[in-house]
Write an enzyme that holds these catalytic residues in place. Sequence first.
Site, PDB file in Angstrom:
ATOM      1  N   GLY A 239       0.756  -1.237   0.000  1.00 55.12           N
ATOM      2  CA  GLY A 239       0.000   0.000   0.000  1.00 55.12           C
ATOM      3  C   GLY A 239       0.789   1.290   0.000  1.00 55.12           C
ATOM      4  O   GLY A 239       0.211   2.365  -0.159  1.00 55.12           O
ATOM      5  N   PRO A 276       4.534  -5.440  -0.830  1.00 56.22           N
ATOM      6  CA  PRO A 276       4.551  -4.245  -1.680  1.00 56.22           C
ATOM      7  C   PRO A 276       4.324  -4.606  -3.141  1.00 56.22           C
ATOM      8  O   PRO A 276       4.846  -5.609  -3.632  1.00 56.22           O
ATOM      9  CB  PRO A 276       5.966  -3.687  -1.480  1.00 56.22           C
ATOM     10  CG  PRO A 276       6.801  -4.886  -1.161  1.00 56.22           C
ATOM     11  CD  PRO A 276       5.896  -5.843  -0.418  1.00 56.22           C
ATOM     12  N   GLY A 277       3.550  -3.801  -3.829  1.00 57.10           N
ATOM     13  CA  GLY A 277       3.325  -3.993  -5.266  1.00 57.10           C
ATOM     14  C   GLY A 277       3.769  -2.746  -6.002  1.00 57.10           C
ATOM     15  O   GLY A 277       4.894  -2.641  -6.494  1.00 57.10           O
ATOM     16  N   TYR A 318      -9.204   5.572 -11.937  1.00 61.35           N
ATOM     17  CA  TYR A 318      -8.866   6.139 -10.623  1.00 61.35           C
ATOM     18  C   TYR A 318      -8.637   7.644 -10.668  1.00 61.35           C
ATOM     19  O   TYR A 318      -8.128   8.211  -9.700  1.00 61.35           O
ATOM     20  CB  TYR A 318      -7.578   5.506 -10.083  1.00 61.35           C
ATOM     21  CG  TYR A 318      -7.526   4.004 -10.078  1.00 61.35           C
ATOM     22  CD1 TYR A 318      -8.368   3.254  -9.260  1.00 61.35           C
ATOM     23  CD2 TYR A 318      -6.584   3.327 -10.854  1.00 61.35           C
ATOM     24  CE1 TYR A 318      -8.283   1.870  -9.238  1.00 61.35           C
ATOM     25  CE2 TYR A 318      -6.495   1.948 -10.828  1.00 61.35           C
ATOM     26  CZ  TYR A 318      -7.343   1.223 -10.020  1.00 61.35           C
ATOM     27  OH  TYR A 318      -7.248  -0.134  -9.991  1.00 61.35           O
ATOM     28  N   CYS A 346     -13.975   4.678 -28.598  1.00 60.95           N
ATOM     29  CA  CYS A 346     -15.237   5.414 -28.662  1.00 60.95           C
ATOM     30  C   CYS A 346     -15.847   5.578 -27.275  1.00 60.95           C
ATOM     31  O   CYS A 346     -16.871   4.973 -26.960  1.00 60.95           O
ATOM     32  CB  CYS A 346     -16.205   4.688 -29.591  1.00 60.95           C
ATOM     33  SG  CYS A 346     -15.413   4.248 -31.138  1.00 60.95           S
ATOM     34  N   TYR A 375      -0.103  -1.730 -12.273  1.00 60.03           N
ATOM     35  CA  TYR A 375      -1.528  -1.656 -12.612  1.00 60.03           C
ATOM     36  C   TYR A 375      -1.726  -1.046 -13.998  1.00 60.03           C
ATOM     37  O   TYR A 375      -2.677  -0.316 -14.236  1.00 60.03           O
ATOM     38  CB  TYR A 375      -2.309  -0.899 -11.518  1.00 60.03           C
ATOM     39  CG  TYR A 375      -2.060  -1.498 -10.135  1.00 60.03           C
ATOM     40  CD1 TYR A 375      -2.567  -2.746  -9.815  1.00 60.03           C
ATOM     41  CD2 TYR A 375      -1.267  -0.842  -9.197  1.00 60.03           C
ATOM     42  CE1 TYR A 375      -2.298  -3.332  -8.571  1.00 60.03           C
ATOM     43  CE2 TYR A 375      -1.003  -1.417  -7.953  1.00 60.03           C
ATOM     44  CZ  TYR A 375      -1.521  -2.660  -7.649  1.00 60.03           C
ATOM     45  OH  TYR A 375      -1.256  -3.227  -6.434  1.00 60.03           O
TER      46      TYR A 375
HETATM   47  C1  LIG Z   1      -3.054  -5.017  -3.992  1.00 59.51           C
HETATM   48  C2  LIG Z   1      -2.553  -5.662  -2.760  1.00 59.51           C
HETATM   49  C3  LIG Z   1      -1.257  -5.419  -2.312  1.00 59.51           C
HETATM   50  C4  LIG Z   1      -0.318  -4.451  -2.990  1.00 59.51           C
HETATM   51  O1  LIG Z   1      -0.722  -3.133  -2.883  1.00 59.51           O
HETATM   52  P1  LIG Z   1       0.255  -1.975  -3.432  1.00 59.51           P
HETATM   53  O2  LIG Z   1      -0.486  -0.735  -3.175  1.00 59.51           O
HETATM   54  O3  LIG Z   1       0.455  -2.223  -4.876  1.00 59.51           O
HETATM   55  O4  LIG Z   1       1.511  -2.075  -2.652  1.00 59.51           O
HETATM   56  C5  LIG Z   1      -0.813  -6.090  -1.203  1.00 59.51           C
HETATM   57  N1  LIG Z   1      -1.613  -6.982  -0.551  1.00 59.51           N
HETATM   58  C6  LIG Z   1      -2.871  -7.242  -0.954  1.00 59.51           C
HETATM   59  C7  LIG Z   1      -3.684  -8.221  -0.212  1.00 59.51           C
HETATM   60  C8  LIG Z   1      -3.377  -6.593  -2.069  1.00 59.51           C
HETATM   61  O5  LIG Z   1      -4.632  -6.851  -2.466  1.00 59.51           O
END
Ligand SMILES: *Cc1c(COP(=O)(O)O)cnc(C)c1O
Length: 423
Positions: A239, A276-277, A318, A346, A375
């Site tokens: 997050g 982390p993503g 978003y 379109c 994303y």
């Molecule tokens: C999407 C998600 C993440 C990663 O969130 P980021 O904002 O990309 O770091 C981590 N854990 C869970 C369970 C998620 O659904």
Amino acid sequence: MNHFEFKDGELHAEDIAVAQIADEIGTPFYCYSTATLNRHYDVFCEAFSDIDAMVCYAMKANSNQAVLKTLADRGAGADVVSGGELLRALRVGIDPKKIMFSGVGKTISEIDMAIASQIFCFNIESENELALISARAVDAGMNAHVSFRINPDVDARTHAKISTGKKSDKFGIAYDRAEAIYRHAAGLPGIRISGIDMHIGSQIIDLEPFDQAFDRLASLVGRLRNAGHEISHVDLGGGLGVPYKNGDATPPEPHAYAEVVKRHVRGLGAKIVFEPGRMLVANAGIMVARVLYVKRAEGKTFVIVDAAMNDLIRPTLYEAWHEIQPVREPVAGGETMVADIVGPICESGDYLGKDRTMARVAEGDLVFVSSAGAYGAVQSSTYNTRPLIAETLVKGGEYAVIRERQTLDELIGLDHMPDWLEG
Ligand SMILES: *Cc1c(COP(=O)(O)O)cnc(C)c1O
């Protein structure tokens, strides 16, 4: 920090001119930087080098196997949210002992696959899911390691579509129900309680919600242990936000986030898991497109490019802001324009940026959209029968196509005629 910079008047990804890739494979395409991926992963890990930490990359942000393997080679595990993601993680050789399975809607076949793979842990989100995992584990003659995703009921103060830690969100188990569900789980066959989990949302740029949530989670860990449950790992989710726009409030650096984390977990003697993503991949990627037309309408200019909302949906989904610039470096004091950068789809929602002041571009010019590594490609679709675009990965002076551009035949060929329309 990232490795997309102008050199000799041209945008480079590390040591490769982005225009060269465009010439060789066509547009549009995604381009990722190995050096940036590695750097972001290292910076995050360094912030936690003095505690027992495990980083499970939330691969839904970018699940291309080359990206995944780059991070896995650095030591990352994976946080998966589907059987498909689990398969990708296993295919690139990620140790199942570093795979976390999250998500509110795990199916029987996904659960079976994860049990058979002996993953590190299931993050369970409901009592019904717990019952199902117990039954499937017993059936397989195995034990499933589980933790429960607890909803700490805090406001992550982010976009409503990516806020997940309030009572009203569909995610997790209510904080007040936590002790009851652990008690229930402890008596179930095939279930081994091993930890606790939370994830309150994405693109969080304020440490306060984390602080509140970690505090609530840590005190719950104490109560669960007093009740006799083994909590050997604490999963704090992902997050952490990233900078998309110069001049916006800057998201906390990993070390500032780490300070908050450590304040709450130091005394727990547990392994701390992170998911982390975005933070690892967002600024490690760009999307490159070519200008098709510059259209001047009543008081407004539209730059119509060959990439669209189906390729990058974040602006319209978003209301996300992505920097958009020409690939040829604008000269200082050169002509500028105010324009909406839009795609060919379109829909009025098909835009990449609105009311942007940018260096003047002309038909045929290349432009790039920054911070598109997370994303982006993973959320693309084929709306308007637009094939999925190519993805490339750069490493130093080399690049590779890590996902082919889909052909029209591949895309259309998925349709089938029923007998009654044949002939
Ligand atoms: C999407 C998600 C993440 C990663 O969130 P980021 O904002 O990309 O770091 C981590 N854990 C869970 C369970 C998620 O659904």
